[in-house]
Design a protein around this motif. Sequence first.
Motif, PDB file in Angstrom:
ATOM      1  N   GLN A  75      75.939  59.551  11.276  1.00 50.56           N
ATOM      2  CA  GLN A  75      75.008  60.293  12.107  1.00 50.56           C
ATOM      3  C   GLN A  75      75.779  61.349  12.875  1.00 50.56           C
ATOM      4  N   ALA A  92      69.380  68.554  10.915  1.00 50.99           N
ATOM      5  CA  ALA A  92      70.515  67.925  10.231  1.00 50.99           C
ATOM      6  C   ALA A  92      70.349  66.410  10.172  1.00 50.99           C
ATOM      7  N   ASN A  93      69.902  65.787  11.254  1.00 52.29           N
ATOM      8  CA  ASN A  93      69.690  64.336  11.237  1.00 52.29           C
ATOM      9  C   ASN A  93      68.568  63.944  10.281  1.00 52.29           C
ATOM     10  N   ILE A  96      70.039  64.156   6.779  1.00 57.92           N
ATOM     11  CA  ILE A  96      70.947  63.038   6.500  1.00 57.92           C
ATOM     12  C   ILE A  96      70.165  61.761   6.235  1.00 57.92           C
ATOM     13  N   SER A  97      69.138  61.495   7.043  1.00 59.17           N
ATOM     14  CA  SER A  97      68.366  60.262   6.823  1.00 59.17           C
ATOM     15  C   SER A  97      67.602  60.317   5.507  1.00 59.17           C
ATOM     16  N   ARG A  99      68.511  62.092   2.860  1.00 57.84           N
ATOM     17  CA  ARG A  99      69.511  62.011   1.802  1.00 57.84           C
ATOM     18  C   ARG A  99      69.928  60.568   1.597  1.00 57.84           C
ATOM     19  N   ARG A 100      70.117  59.836   2.665  1.00 56.43           N
ATOM     20  CA  ARG A 100      70.499  58.432   2.575  1.00 56.43           C
ATOM     21  C   ARG A 100      69.397  57.628   1.887  1.00 56.43           C
TER      22      ARG A 100
END
Length: 157
Positions: A75, A92-93, A96-97, A99-100
């Motif tokens: 994170q 961005a967060n 990332i979430s 993408r995960r």
Amino acid sequence: SDRGITDLILWRDVAKSTLWFGVGSLCFLSSCFAQGISFSIFSAICQLGLLLLGLSFFSNSICQRNNIEKRRDIQLKEDDILRVARLILPAANLAISKRRELFSGEPSMTLKVAPFLLLGAEYGHLITLRRLCAIGFFVSFTAPKLYLRYSARISQK
């Protein structure tokens, strides 16, 4: 100025609309047949995504076989990004979430994501900036007029 563009797009002045639509269509159609560099960033991103998806799937399969529960939470911290820009942090967060979630390597998610990435990798070269502009041009001349023409029927249903 806005009134002239609205009249042009809604075909209220048929002569002007026909002229601009014809010139625009001629430009876009001639550019579609022109030879040039055919690199698509969309295709490249999809191919990179397929590679990442495959690596995640194999990594997840090996971890399940060895009964290893391995989760890395990555994170971004607010202090790291605050100097650069406050607007980038939420986006961005979220990226990332997502993408995960998409590249978790779980079989069900892999089966959902892989076909889109395969299609994007194979046919992504067809999606170019020129073609997206052409589609936008044609839609801007047709969608408002079609909506106005059929808005009564749309509101009835």
